[in-house]
Scaffold this motif. Structure first.
Motif, PDB file in Angstrom:
ATOM      1  N   ASN A 134       0.195 -34.792 -22.392  1.00  0.00           N
ATOM      2  CA  ASN A 134      -0.185 -33.452 -21.947  1.00  0.00           C
ATOM      3  C   ASN A 134      -1.559 -33.486 -21.271  1.00  0.00           C
ATOM      4  O   ASN A 134      -1.760 -32.868 -20.217  1.00  0.00           O
ATOM      5  N   GLN A 135      -2.505 -34.217 -21.870  1.00  0.00           N
ATOM      6  CA  GLN A 135      -3.841 -34.325 -21.270  1.00  0.00           C
ATOM      7  C   GLN A 135      -3.786 -35.088 -19.945  1.00  0.00           C
ATOM      8  O   GLN A 135      -4.477 -34.713 -18.990  1.00  0.00           O
ATOM      9  N   TYR A 136      -2.970 -36.134 -19.890  1.00  0.00           N
ATOM     10  CA  TYR A 136      -2.809 -36.873 -18.632  1.00  0.00           C
ATOM     11  C   TYR A 136      -2.252 -35.955 -17.541  1.00  0.00           C
ATOM     12  O   TYR A 136      -2.698 -36.003 -16.382  1.00  0.00           O
ATOM     13  N   ALA A 137      -1.298 -35.106 -17.917  1.00  0.00           N
ATOM     14  CA  ALA A 137      -0.715 -34.171 -16.948  1.00  0.00           C
ATOM     15  C   ALA A 137      -1.771 -33.210 -16.409  1.00  0.00           C
ATOM     16  O   ALA A 137      -1.735 -32.818 -15.239  1.00  0.00           O
ATOM     17  N   GLN A 138      -2.739 -32.832 -17.259  1.00  0.00           N
ATOM     18  CA  GLN A 138      -3.841 -31.981 -16.795  1.00  0.00           C
ATOM     19  C   GLN A 138      -4.738 -32.764 -15.825  1.00  0.00           C
ATOM     20  O   GLN A 138      -5.215 -32.213 -14.829  1.00  0.00           O
ATOM     21  N   VAL A 139      -4.951 -34.030 -16.122  1.00  0.00           N
ATOM     22  CA  VAL A 139      -5.810 -34.863 -15.270  1.00  0.00           C
ATOM     23  C   VAL A 139      -5.236 -34.961 -13.861  1.00  0.00           C
ATOM     24  O   VAL A 139      -5.962 -34.844 -12.858  1.00  0.00           O
ATOM     25  N   ILE A 140      -3.920 -35.163 -13.735  1.00  0.00           N
ATOM     26  CA  ILE A 140      -3.317 -35.355 -12.412  1.00  0.00           C
ATOM     27  C   ILE A 140      -2.936 -34.035 -11.756  1.00  0.00           C
ATOM     28  O   ILE A 140      -2.408 -34.023 -10.638  1.00  0.00           O
ATOM     29  N   ILE A 174     -11.116 -30.177 -23.627  1.00  0.00           N
ATOM     30  CA  ILE A 174     -11.294 -30.388 -22.192  1.00  0.00           C
ATOM     31  C   ILE A 174     -12.314 -31.490 -21.927  1.00  0.00           C
ATOM     32  O   ILE A 174     -12.237 -32.198 -20.916  1.00  0.00           O
ATOM     33  N   VAL A 175     -13.259 -31.671 -22.840  1.00  0.00           N
ATOM     34  CA  VAL A 175     -14.238 -32.764 -22.693  1.00  0.00           C
ATOM     35  C   VAL A 175     -13.526 -34.107 -22.782  1.00  0.00           C
ATOM     36  O   VAL A 175     -13.783 -35.028 -21.999  1.00  0.00           O
ATOM     37  N   HIS A 176     -12.606 -34.212 -23.739  1.00  0.00           N
ATOM     38  CA  HIS A 176     -11.852 -35.461 -23.876  1.00  0.00           C
ATOM     39  C   HIS A 176     -10.937 -35.670 -22.677  1.00  0.00           C
ATOM     40  O   HIS A 176     -10.806 -36.793 -22.169  1.00  0.00           O
ATOM     41  N   THR A 177     -10.316 -34.596 -22.208  1.00  0.00           N
ATOM     42  CA  THR A 177      -9.469 -34.690 -21.011  1.00  0.00           C
ATOM     43  C   THR A 177     -10.295 -35.163 -19.817  1.00  0.00           C
ATOM     44  O   THR A 177      -9.831 -35.980 -19.004  1.00  0.00           O
ATOM     45  N   ILE A 235     -10.837 -38.906 -20.046  1.00  0.00           N
ATOM     46  CA  ILE A 235      -9.636 -39.622 -19.605  1.00  0.00           C
ATOM     47  C   ILE A 235      -9.564 -39.611 -18.078  1.00  0.00           C
ATOM     48  O   ILE A 235      -9.276 -40.623 -17.435  1.00  0.00           O
ATOM     49  N   GLY A 236      -9.848 -38.425 -17.483  1.00  0.00           N
ATOM     50  CA  GLY A 236      -9.813 -38.290 -16.034  1.00  0.00           C
ATOM     51  C   GLY A 236     -10.810 -39.189 -15.337  1.00  0.00           C
ATOM     52  O   GLY A 236     -10.517 -39.769 -14.270  1.00  0.00           O
ATOM     53  N   MET A 237     -11.989 -39.346 -15.916  1.00  0.00           N
ATOM     54  CA  MET A 237     -13.013 -40.189 -15.306  1.00  0.00           C
ATOM     55  C   MET A 237     -12.533 -41.639 -15.205  1.00  0.00           C
ATOM     56  O   MET A 237     -12.637 -42.275 -14.152  1.00  0.00           O
ATOM     57  N   PHE A 238     -11.964 -42.158 -16.298  1.00  0.00           N
ATOM     58  CA  PHE A 238     -11.489 -43.546 -16.273  1.00  0.00           C
ATOM     59  C   PHE A 238     -10.210 -43.683 -15.455  1.00  0.00           C
ATOM     60  O   PHE A 238      -9.984 -44.727 -14.818  1.00  0.00           O
TER      61      PHE A 238
END
Length: 586
Positions: free
Chosen positions: A161-167, A178-181, A184-187
């Motif tokens: 779910n968090q990956y889906a938010q990133v993309i 959202i901080v953790h998301t 993940i998005g940064m890396f």
């Protein structure tokens, strides 16, 4: 009279133990247990033991014994009753069992407080600054097989779910931090820029998380060095972090709970370092000023970990606020030092939670997410087929489809019931929260047993040791629609069998299994806090406070009864907690 008193206590204790574990009265082991208890109580009533009992021991032991007895009765009352149907007889059995349990826990607590108070864990410790870095390296080497097997990292539906938010496939939400998301998005973006590959980005995140958790372990070990803890304890601590299977499995799992555990551990280790700088009862003028190096080894880690503690998990915010209040009360003579530090953390957190999230229009978790226990209690009443008044039934039907509740209700997980509400009545719930609590209270007054059973089923994993659940068995990347797949670098049946064996051993080896029990961990933290108070070290008890609050918040609003990762922070800080009563102030 002396022997009669010992005999009565022994018999009641035996009665309680047999009812709790379901042992038959004809079992010959009952005689063996009786003789052991008789011998133990005779020793505990000797002058040698009783002469060392002080008023503080009795007060603390009574409180602990009362809590442990309530926990045990709540979790096992159906086993205690057995096939009895008479209400009067059941109440009598329950009372006798409660008395017996209280006796057992009371004397065990007395013995623990006296025995532990005489232990010394300080002196002749090695202060070499390279030891924590070596420990972190050992952790990384021991965790490497988990990374190679789970490459690029374990991803469950929450992670996906968090990956889906990133993309950009899903809208941003703070339901998952959202901080953790963003991390993940940064890396993920780094992986795209380096290799053009999402799996590379996820692997980079996993490596960064492993390094962070290893450094958190090193920070704990360096803190124990500063406390002059003996070398055997330091070695056991390194072994715990490097070799305990759940540490390796979670270090490569992409959940917000893992960095949250590292941050909470660092926060409490830094709190212990404040304690080591001087007595909490001394004026801040009498405490040495912070050296330049301590800004980097104490102040910055405390502020950053405290900030992330609040932002990585919703209950972390409540844990910090309550802890900060009690820290400031305890360190009231240090206010000119401690108050600005905690206000800085508060300012950072509020800035992110309100201006930043408002600018980016990031919604918070919905209200129903915090109502896991109340909605489960209402659902239990309906699933049991118990009656509601017309107005109660009409209101509940506005929130969710009454006909679906009996099949949707799961005693240990609230997700199904919350989803029923999201499908139909979220707006009604949000518009009039007071009406929900009125109806919840009204239904509860008529069905207290169903409410009690629902609460126990929803929370018992966090406060009673003997609850079965799986830990660390999630593997690879769960099925998804985004093209992510599990790509193990090492594989094969041998690897699978080794992992299965590692995670089944706690079910086989006595005592070792307790290190995997969330309920036992709560009991241990309560005993450690009591020991700190008994030894006149309330500042040491403060180190335990955030972890107690962590479990309390779960007992108020947990969505799942036995989710180990929710309490993982307390397991990761276990070495710190155990030594906290034995630390001495300057």
């Amino acid at each position: 009279m002396y022997y009669l008193k010992i005999f009565v206590k022994t018999f009641l204790s035996l009665f309680a133990i047999m009812r709790v574990i379901g042992m038959s009265t004809k079992n010959p082991c009952s005689l063996i247990l009786f003789l052991i208890l008789l011998y133990v109580f005779a020793k505990l009533h000797s002058d040698r033991v009783e002469s060392h009992i002080v008023s503080g021991d009795m007060t603390l032991s009574v409180l602990i014994s009362f809590l442990f007895s309530i926990f045990t009765l709540s979790a096992t009352y159906q086993t205690i009753w057995g096939d009895m149907t008479s209400k009067l007889f059941c109440v009598g059995i329950l009372l006798l069992t409660g008395v017996g349990l209280f006796i057992v826990y009371y004397y065990l607590s007395i013995w623990f407080l006296q025995a532990a108070s005489s232990i010394s864990l300080t002196g002749s410790g090695y202060s070499y600054a390279w030891i924590p870095y070596l420990a972190a390296l050992i952790c990384l080497l021991c965790w490497l097989p988990y990374f190679l097997y789970e490459y690029p990292g374990v991803m469950t539906p929450d992670s996906i779910n968090q990956y889906a938010q990133v993309i950009g496939a899903y809208n941003l939400s703070n339901h998952h931090s959202i901080v953790h998301t963003a991390l993940i998005g940064m890396f993920y973006n780094m992986g795209l820029s380096i290799a053009g590959n999402a799996h590379t980005g996820l692997a980079l995140y996993t490596i960064a998380q492993m390094i962070f958790m290893a450094l958190a372990a090193g920070y704990v070990i360096r803190t124990l060095q500063k406390a002059d803890i003996i070398m055997p304890v330091l070695l056991i601590t390194v072994g715990f972090y490097a070799l305990m299977p759940y540490n390796g499995a979670y270090s490569v799992t992409i959940w917000k709970d893992i960095p949250f555990a590292g941050c909470m551990t660092i926060f409490c280790a830094a709190l212990m370092r404040f304690l080591l700088r001087g007595s909490f009862a001394a004026s801040s003028d009498a405490i040495p000023k912070l050296r330049i190096s301590e800004y980097f080894t104490l102040l910055i880690p405390y502020i950053l970990s405290g900030t992330l503690l609040c932002l990585l998990r919703t209950n972390g915010w409540y844990i910090f606020v309550v802890s900060a209040l009690l820290i400031l009360i305890t360190y009231h003579k240090w206010l000119k030092v401690m108050l600005p530090i905690h206000l800085t953390i508060l300012a950072f957190v509020l800035f992110v939670k309100y201006p930043v999230m408002h600018v980016y229009e990031i919604p918070q978790a919905d209200f129903v997410e915090s109502l896991s226990i109340p909605v489960q209690q209402i659902a239990r009443v309906i699933a049991n087929g118990e009656s509601l008044t017309e107005s109660e039934a009409a209101y509940v039907h506005q929130l969710m489809d009454l006909t679906q509740i009996p099949t949707a209700y799961q005693p240990d997980c609230s997700d199904n019931i919350k989803n029923l509400i999201r499908q139909k009545g979220s707006n009604i719930l949000e518009l009039d929260k007071g009406e929900f609590f009125k109806k919840w209270f009204s239904i509860g007054t008529k069905h207290p047993k169903a409410y009690f059973d629902a609460y126990v089923a929803q929370t018992n994993g966090y406060w009673y040791p003997d609850i079965n659940y799986e830990v660390g068995l999630a593997d690879g990347i769960y099925p998804n629609e985004f093209g992510l797949s599990w790509q193990p670098i090492i594989r094969g049946n041998v690897i699978i069998k080794i992992k299965e064996l590692l995670f089944k051993l706690p079910q086989v080896i006595p005592l070792y299994g307790l290190l995997w029990s969330m309920g036992f961990l709560l009991w241990l933290i309560l005993l450690i806090a009591a020991l700190s108070l008994r030894m006149g070290k309330p500042a040491s008890a403060l180190v335990c406070l955030p972890f107690l609050l962590l479990i309390v918040t779960l007992c108020i609003a947990t969505p799942v009864a036995t989710e180990f990762r929710y309490v993982y922070a307390a397991f990761y800080a276990l070495p710190l907690l155990i030594v906290s009563p034995f630390v001495y102030y300057k």
